[in-house]
Design a protein around this motif. Structure first.
Motif, short mmCIF file in Angstrom:
data_model
loop_
_atom_site.label_atom_id
_atom_site.label_comp_id
_atom_site.label_asym_id
_atom_site.label_seq_id
_atom_site.Cartn_x
_atom_site.Cartn_y
_atom_site.Cartn_z
N VAL A 1 0.84 -1.20 0.00
CA VAL A 1 0.00 0.00 0.00
C VAL A 1 0.87 1.25 0.00
N THR A 2 0.60 2.16 -0.92
CA THR A 2 1.27 3.46 -0.88
C THR A 2 0.20 4.54 -0.79
N THR A 3 0.53 5.65 -0.13
CA THR A 3 -0.46 6.72 0.03
C THR A 3 0.06 8.02 -0.57
N TYR B 1 10.99 3.12 -2.91
CA TYR B 1 10.34 1.82 -3.09
C TYR B 1 8.88 1.95 -3.52
N ALA B 2 8.20 3.00 -3.08
CA ALA B 2 6.82 3.20 -3.54
C ALA B 2 6.82 3.51 -5.04
N ASN B 3 7.73 4.37 -5.46
CA ASN B 3 7.77 4.74 -6.88
C ASN B 3 8.22 3.58 -7.76
N TYR B 4 9.19 2.81 -7.29
CA TYR B 4 9.60 1.63 -8.05
C TYR B 4 8.43 0.65 -8.17
N ALA B 5 7.72 0.45 -7.06
CA ALA B 5 6.61 -0.51 -7.06
C ALA B 5 5.53 -0.08 -8.05
N ASP C 1 4.07 1.56 9.86
CA ASP C 1 5.01 0.58 10.41
C ASP C 1 4.62 -0.85 10.03
N HIS C 2 3.60 -0.99 9.19
CA HIS C 2 3.17 -2.32 8.75
C HIS C 2 4.08 -2.79 7.61
N PRO C 3 4.40 -4.10 7.56
CA PRO C 3 5.29 -4.59 6.49
C PRO C 3 4.77 -4.30 5.07
N LEU D 1 4.27 1.00 1.93
CA LEU D 1 5.35 1.54 1.10
C LEU D 1 5.53 3.04 1.36
N GLY D 2 4.80 3.57 2.33
CA GLY D 2 4.90 5.00 2.60
C GLY D 2 4.27 5.81 1.47
N MET D 3 4.77 7.03 1.34
CA MET D 3 4.20 7.96 0.36
C MET D 3 4.87 7.78 -1.00
N LEU D 4 4.12 8.04 -2.07
CA LEU D 4 4.70 7.96 -3.42
C LEU D 4 4.84 9.37 -4.00
#
Lengths: 30, 580
Positions: B230-232, B258-262, B243-245, B248-251
C-alpha cells in the motif's frame, strides 16, 4: 527588432519598458 | 425570531459547537445573536486564520467546520482558506456578511461579490435574499458540504436578512439536482475483484478519499487479505499504518524510492479516493506503463481525468471495499512481496546525521519518538515533506496538511482548529521560518483561548523548497529565497504574545526542548536552528518518470553523472529550452 529570450525574460523586459523600477512579491514552486 | 437568531438555531441543529470568525459592520446583528448563544465563538486575528481553523477542525474530527467573516475584505480574506478546503475536499461552511440587499451592486462600503469570487472554489454557494430561506439554505449547505465528495459551501448573508423577523421551521433537504454517488456498481466491483485476483504485482494507491469515508479498516483488511503493498498520497498519509510490512509510505515527487519503483513495476494499481495528481504521477506518459488501473472514487469527474482507467468504480470508498472484500479470495505472499521488501531494505528514507548542526529530519524523528500519537499539522514546503517522511503516521485524522493548494501559513491555524476539536490530543505544527510568519498573528488567538498547540519551526533562514529548486535547476541563483536571520526572534515573538518560546541550536538540545514543550499546557514555539543547505530527498525531478527518483545527498560519481542529466532535463522542462 527581435531577440530570442525566455517568456520570463520577456516579462522582465516588458516591465522595464513600461518604466517599472520596483515590484513586490514572493516566489513559489515549479 | 430574527434572521440572525435563525442562523444560530440552524447551526445548533446541525450540531455545530464551535465557529471561528471575526466580526464587522454588517455582522453586528449576527454577532449580537452569537453573544446570546451557547455556541462557542473563537475570535481570530485574520479571517484567513478562521478558514484554516475550521478546516483543521474538520479534518481532525470529521465534522463540518464553520467560519465567519464580514463583507468585503473579511470575505476576500477567507478566499485562500476556502480554495484550500476545496482542493483537499474538506467539509466546511463559510458564512460571510453582505451589505443590505438594496445596496448590492452599488459599490457600497465593504461590498465584494463573494459568491462570484468563490464560484470556482466552492462546492456550492448561496446569496440569501430573504430571511425565510435561512433554515432551508443552512440545512442544504451542511448536507452538501458533508455528503459525496466533501467540500466547502459559502453562504452570503446580507445585513437586512439577519434583522428581518422570521417564523422558524426546519424543512427536510430536497435537492433534486444533487444525488451524490454512494453505492458502487456490483458489476464493476466484480470486474475489479477479478483483476485483483489475476494480478501478480498489485499496488494499492490510497488518497484522502479513504480518510473521508472512514474506510481505514476496510483498506487494512483488503491489503492484508491479498498481501498487496500500500502506498499513500500526502492526503492519504496515515490511512494505512506506516510501520506495517505492507506499507510503502508515500509515493510521488518526494515519496519513497520503493513506492515509486513498485508503482512503475506494477501490473495492477488499485487507486482508492485518489486523483493522480501531477506530484504523484511524474511524467504521465511513462506512469506505471504495465499497469491495469482500477479507480474507486466517489466523484465520477475524477475517473479518467489524468490517466486512462481500465476499471472505474464510482462510489464511496468504504462501500466499494466492503464489496471487494466479499468478492476476493485470500492471497498469500508472493515474489512481488519479496521484491518490494527488498527495495524497502535497499532504499530506505535517510539523511546524513550531523553531530554539530541540527538536521531538520532529526527534529521530526525526535517529535515522533516523544509524541508518537500527536496530531501533526504542517505548513508547506520542505517542512511539510519532512513531516510526511520522517514521522511514522498511523491515523489519517492525525496528519493535517495543505495538499492540493499548498498554502503556506496553513499549519498553525489548522493546528488551533484541530486542538479545539480534539482537546485530548497533543497537536504540533511542523513549520518553516517562512511559512509560520504568514499566520503568526493567530498566536494571540491561541494564547487568549488557552489552546495549547505546539509549533516546531525548522528555522533554516530561507524559503527552502524554492531554494532547493534554484540550487538544482537554476544554477544556485537564489532569487528572493534567502531570508537569512531577518526573521524575528521566534522566542521573543512567542513571549510577546504571552506564549512560551524555546530554542535549540545544536542536536543535543533538540530532545530537551521538545520534552519541555510537550510538558507545558500552553502554546509553545520551538525554534530549531537547522542546517540551511538540507534538501528534501529523494526527489523525482520535474518532467521525469517516477523511477528516475534520486537521492540528493548520497550520490556516488556514477549517479552524479546521471543526476546532471536529470537536472538538464529538469531545466528543459521548466524553461522550455536547454539551459539558459
Amino acid at each position: 527588432m527581435s531577440q530570442k529570450m525566455t517568456g520570463a525574460q520577456a516579462v522582465l523586459e516588458s516591465l522595464k519598458r513600461e518604466g517599472v523600477d520596483v515590484v513586490f512579491g514572493l516566489p513559489g514552486g515549479g | 425570531m430574527t434572521g440572525a437568531q435563525a442562523v444560530l438555531e440552524s447551526l445548533k441543529r446541525e450540531g455545530v459547537d464551535v465557529v471561528f470568525g471575526l466580526p464587522g459592520g454588517v455582522l453586528l446583528p449576527l454577532y449580537d445573536a452569537i453573544y446570546q448563544s451557547d455556541i462557542r465563538h473563537i475570535l481570530v486575528r485574520h479571517e484567513q486564520g478562521a478558514a484554516h481553523m475550521a478546516d483543521g477542525y474538520a479534518r481532525a474530527t470529521g465534522k463540518v467546520g464553520v467560519c465567519i467573516a464580514t463583507s468585503g475584505p473579511g470575505a476576500t480574506n477567507l478566499v485562500t482558506g476556502i480554495a484550500n478546503a476545496y482542493m483537499d475536499s474538506v467539509p466546511m461552511v463559510a458564512i460571510t456578511g453582505q451589505v443590505n440587499t438594496w445596496l448590492i451592486g452599488k459599490d457600497a462600503f465593504q461590498e465584494a461579490d463573494i459568491t462570484g469570487i468563490t464560484l470556482p472554489i466552492t462546492k456550492h454557494n448561496y446569496l440569501l435574499r430573504s430571511a425565510k430561506d435561512i433554515t432551508r439554505v443552512f440545512r442544504e449547505a451542511f448536507f452538501i458540504a458533508r455528503t459525496g465528495r466533501p467540500g466547502p459551501v459559502l453562504i452570503d448573508l446580507p445585513r437586512d436578512v439577519t434583522v428581518d423577523e422570521v417564523e422558524f421551521t426546519w424543512p427536510e433537504v430536497e435537492l433534486s439536482g444533487y444525488r451524490p454517488s454512494f453505492k458502487a456498481h456490483e458489476m464493476q466491483i466484480k470486474k475489479a475483484a477479478k483483476a485483483l485476483m489475476e494480478a501478480e504485482r498489485p499496488v494499492i494507491y490510497v488518497g484522502g478519499g479513504v480518510k473521508y469515508a472512514r474506510a481505514e479498516r476496510e483498506l487494512f483488511d483488503l491489503a492484508v487479505k491479498i498481501s498487496a503493498p500500500v502506498t499513500t498520497t500526502l492526503m492519504g498519509v496515515g490511512c494505512f499504518p506506516e510501520d506495517h510490512p505492507l506499507s510503502l509510505g508515500m509515493l510521488g515527487m518526494h515519496g519513497t524510492k520503493y513506492a515509486n519503483y513498485a508503482i512503475q513495476e506494477s501490473d495492477l494499481i488499485l487507486a482508492i479516493g485518489a486523483r493522480f495528481d501531477d506530484r504523484v504521477t511524474g511524467k504521465i506518459a511513462s506512469f506505471a506503463p504495465r499497469a491495469k488501473i482500477v479507480h474507486i472514487d466517489v466523484d465520477p469527474a475524477e475517473v479518467g481525468k489524468n490517466v486512462r482507467v481500465d476499471i472505474p468504480v464510482v462510489g464511496d470508498a468504504k462501500n466499494a471495499m466492503q464489496g471487494l472484500l466479499k468478492e476476493i479470495k485470500a492471497k498469500g505472499r508472493s515474489d512481488w512481496n519479496d521484491k518490494t521488501d527488498g527495495w524497502k531494505k535497499d532504499y530506505p528514507l535517510r539523511y546524513i546525521p550531523d553531530m554539530n548542526i541540527i538536521k531538520p529530519q532529526y527534529v521530526i524523528e525526535k517529535l515522533c519518538e516523544i509524541a508518537p500519537d500527536a496530531i501533526i499539522t504542517t505548513e508547506v514546503g520542505q517542512n511539510q515533506m519532512w513531516a510526511a517522511q520522517f514521522f511514522v503516521h498511523k491515523d489519517p485524522q492525525k496528519f493535517i496538511s495543505s495538499g492540493g493548494l499548498g498554502t503556506m501559513g496553513y499549519g498553525f491555524p489548522a493546528a488551533i482548529g484541530a486542538k479545539i476539536g480534539r482537546p485530548e490530543c497533543d497537536v504540533i505544527d511542523v513549520a518553516g521560518d517562512g511559512s509560520f510568519l504568514m499566520n503568526s498573528q493567530e498566536l494571540a488567538t491561541a494564547v487568549v483561548n488557552e489552546i495549547a498547540v505546539k509549533v516546531a519551526v525548522l528555522n533554516n533562514g530561507c524559503l527552502g523548497m524554492v531554494r532547493q529548486w534554484q540550487e538544482l535547476f537554476f544554477e544556485k541563483r537564489y532569487s528572493a529565497t534567502i531570508l537569512g536571520r531577518t526573521s524575528p526572534d521566534f522566542v521573543k515573538l512567542a513571549e510577546a504574545y504571552g506564549a512560551v518560546g524555546l530554542r535549540a541550536t545544536k542536536p543535543s538540545e533538540v530532545e530537551p526542548v521538545i520534552r519541555a514543550a510537550m510538558a507545558v499546557d500552553r502554546p509553545v514555539i520551538m525554534d530549531f536552528i537547522v542546517s540551511p543547505a538540507e534538501k528534501v530527498s529523494p526527489m523525482v525531478p520535474a518532467g521525469a518518470t517516477l523511477s528516475e527518483i534520486l537521492e540528493l545527498e548520497w550520490c556516488d560519481a556514477d549517479q552524479h553523472c546521471h543526476l546532471e542529466k536529470i537536472y538538464a532535463q529538469g531545466r528543459k522542462e521548466i524553461l522550455g529550452q536547454e539551459g539558459f
